[in-house]
Scaffold this active site. Structure first.
Site, PDB file in Angstrom:
ATOM      1  N   CYS A 201      -5.102  12.498  12.225  1.00  0.00           N
ATOM      2  CA  CYS A 201      -5.692  11.257  11.987  1.00  0.00           C
ATOM      3  C   CYS A 201      -5.562  10.615  13.361  1.00  0.00           C
ATOM      4  CB  CYS A 201      -5.128  10.581  10.951  1.00  0.00           C
ATOM      5  SG  CYS A 201      -3.388   9.735  11.405  1.00  0.00           S
TER       6      CYS A 201
ATOM      7  N   ARG B 149      -8.434  -0.311   4.466  1.00  0.00           N
ATOM      8  CA  ARG B 149      -7.637   0.606   3.793  1.00  0.00           C
ATOM      9  C   ARG B 149      -6.370   0.063   3.683  1.00  0.00           C
ATOM     10  NH1 ARG B 149      -6.273   5.099   7.249  1.00  0.00           N
ATOM     11  NH2 ARG B 149      -5.159   5.587   5.408  1.00  0.00           N
TER      12      ARG B 149
ATOM     13  N   ARG C 222       0.151  14.557  12.423  1.00  0.00           N
ATOM     14  CA  ARG C 222       0.502  14.473  11.123  1.00  0.00           C
ATOM     15  C   ARG C 222       0.820  15.709  10.409  1.00  0.00           C
ATOM     16  NH1 ARG C 222      -1.136   9.243   9.691  1.00  0.00           N
ATOM     17  NH2 ARG C 222       0.611   9.224   8.143  1.00  0.00           N
TER      18      ARG C 222
ATOM     19  N   LYS D 239       0.734  -1.205   0.064  1.00  0.00           N
ATOM     20  CA  LYS D 239       0.078  -0.249   0.110  1.00  0.00           C
ATOM     21  C   LYS D 239       0.858   1.298  -0.130  1.00  0.00           C
ATOM     22  CE  LYS D 239      -1.915   1.589   3.868  1.00  0.00           C
ATOM     23  NZ  LYS D 239      -1.323   2.887   4.486  1.00  0.00           N
ATOM     24  N   ASN D 240       1.893   1.194   0.909  1.00  0.00           N
ATOM     25  CA  ASN D 240       2.732   2.565   0.947  1.00  0.00           C
ATOM     26  C   ASN D 240       3.641   2.706   0.080  1.00  0.00           C
ATOM     27  OD1 ASN D 240       1.034   3.191   3.334  1.00  0.00           O
ATOM     28  ND2 ASN D 240       2.734   2.547   4.855  1.00  0.00           N
TER      29      ASN D 240
ATOM     30  N   ASP E 101       4.769   0.975  12.104  1.00  0.00           N
ATOM     31  CA  ASP E 101       3.522   0.114  11.523  1.00  0.00           C
ATOM     32  C   ASP E 101       3.432  -1.311  11.894  1.00  0.00           C
ATOM     33  OD1 ASP E 101       3.500   1.781   8.224  1.00  0.00           O
ATOM     34  OD2 ASP E 101       2.967   2.719  10.124  1.00  0.00           O
TER      35      ASP E 101
END
Ligand code: EPZ
Length: 427
Positions: A123, A405, A128, A22-23, A313
């Site tokens: 978030c 997500r 952030r 994803k990243n 993460d």
């Protein structure tokens, strides 16, 4: 809203395919802005954030086409073409849903000489800020204006001169924005203390495939020699090292044995070391990684850090694992200021975790018990799934949009290796 129901206690065994990262995908997609030729990305994960980014690119007038999947393409294949940009504005209603939208700022500025992006809110895991993104772009010659909740970046007489910036804090996104702005600058740019995550390396490899000239790839010091234009390319997105690490924790907490197809051990060294310290056996096998545990787990002490340190993460997922260790673990979260929202939910499942500021002390317990739990952010949700797989009884995880997500076909992949898990529409 959907929920996931897990009947815990099943030992996982078998093979889980790892999806595209994803990243990495979220920083490769905006590279389409840097050329008017087609950019084809393969192995894209089927995730809500990727769909959101595709929609954002369409807003700019970029055509996106999804090819039918072929056997060799586990992920999706998308071709993007920015023949003509019809808007250089990333609107609030899209950016607020996906903060990675800020990654269009650098490439849009490079392509159009100006870009306007809604300021991404904070978030769940922290406020952030994007100050480092803006300082880096200013160092490359951009003028930055903030007004009415938007940031507007302008290149003097339509092109960035390039420049030098030393990041006071390692920032993945700011490094990505600076790289995408610098590749077609008029002169040379130098970035010091740049992020070194594998996703940054993936971005550099794509940019080079498009004709960029970058030195120091994989190090903290990047030198970019601006070129007049970039051309199209076809590129395979790297495998998701965080997804792989998450499923490794799931296999280990159930005392299982799982092969993670596509995982690259060289990109997961800190995670592999932490799991080995916890008593998990991990070995590279052809085309992936084999994870095995007898269910006896040892406590670990570690801090999250920028790559090659232990990934923030992965913190929530490792915490779920060591809830079952024999002894107390000490985890320190150094990257984000509020990344312990999984703690109260894990404690409701019988864990014994105390947090003091950025440090969490996880006292191992004999057993976890299933409960109804609430997901709060992407990785916290995964830690609840991992705990649920080992808990006695039924666990229901609500607010799955967080999970969707970042984890493609989660319940399918876990059911593949023997988990008793299903997704149901909530009453
Ligand atoms: C990327 O976020 C990832 N997201 C995050 O993954 C990941 O946790 C993070 O990098 C760190 O590895 C994507 O790649 C889409 P940062 P990013 O800029 O770029 C501070 C997930 O779960 N900072 O490296 O936003 C910031 O507050 C997500 O997949 C500034 O102060 O992270 C944080 O404390 C969550 N000013 C630290 O730096 C800035 O301008 C690291 O943030 C930018 C960041």
């Amino acid at each position: 809203m959907d929920k996931i129901i897990i009947e815990g206690g099943k030992r996982l065994s078998g093979t889980i395919p790892v999806s595209g990262a994803k990243n990495a995908a979220l920083t490769l997609l905006p590279c389409a802005l840097l050329t008017d030729e087609p950019l084809t990305l393969r192995n894209l994960p089927r995730l809500a954030d990727i769909d959101g980014f595709q929609h954002l690119m369409n807003q700019f007038g970029i055509s996106t086409m999804i090819a039918g999947s072929r056997p060799e393409d586990f992920g999706r294949v998308m071709t993007l073409q920015a023949t003509r940009i019809t808007s250089s504005v990333a609107p609030y209603d899209l950016v607020r849903k996906m903060r990675a939208s800020i990654l269009v700022l650098g490439p849009m500025l490079a392509r159009m000489g100006e870009a306007t992006v809604s300021l991404p809110g904070g978030c769940a895991i922290g406020n952030r800020p994007i100050d480092l993104h803006l300082k880096a772009l200013e160092a490359l010659g951009a003028q930055i204006e903030l007004a009415a909740g938007y940031v507007r970046a302008i290149a003097p007489d339509g092109g960035l001169p390039g420049g030098r910036y030393s990041f006071p804090v390692v920032s993945v996104g700011a490094t990505e924005n600076a790289l995408m702005a610098a590749v077609t600058a008029r002169g040379k740019s130098t970035l010091h203390n740049a992020a070194r995550e594998p996703e940054i390396v993936d971005l550099c490899k794509l940019l080079v495939a498009m004709g960029a000239e970058i030195e120091g790839i994989g190090t903290s010091d990047l030198v970019i020699h601006g070129v007049p234009r970039l051309h199209g390319a076809t590129y395979m997105v790297m495998p998701d090292r965080i997804e792989a690490g998450s499923y490794a924790c799931a296999a280990a907490i159930t005392g299982g044995e799982v092969t993670l197809k596509g995982a690259r051990i060289e990109e997961m060294e800190a995670t592999v070391q932490a799991l080995r310290d916890a008593g998990v056996a991990i070995e590279p096998v052809a085309g992936g990684l084999k994870v095995a545990s007898d269910g006896k787990l040892r406590p670990v002490t570690l801090s999250t850090a920028p790559y090659p340190g232990f990934a923030t993460d992965m913190q929530a997922q490792l915490m779920a694992l060591v809830c079952r260790a024999e002894g107390s673990s000490v985890l320190t979260e150094t990257i984000f200021e509020n990344r312990y929202m999984h703690v109260p939910e894990l404690n409701r499942m019988g864990a014994r975790i105390e947090t003091k500021g950025r440090t969490a002390i996880v006292h191992g317990v004999e057993k976890l018990t299933g409960a109804e739990v609430m997901a709060t952010d992407l990785r916290a949700s995964m830690s609840l799934v991992i705990a649920g797989l080992a808990a006695e009884g039924e666990t229901q995880v609500h607010r799955l949009y967080h999970l969707d997500r970042g984890y493609e076909r989660l319940e399918e992949k876990l059911a593949l290796v023997g988990a008793q898990i299903e997704r149901v529409g909530s009453d």
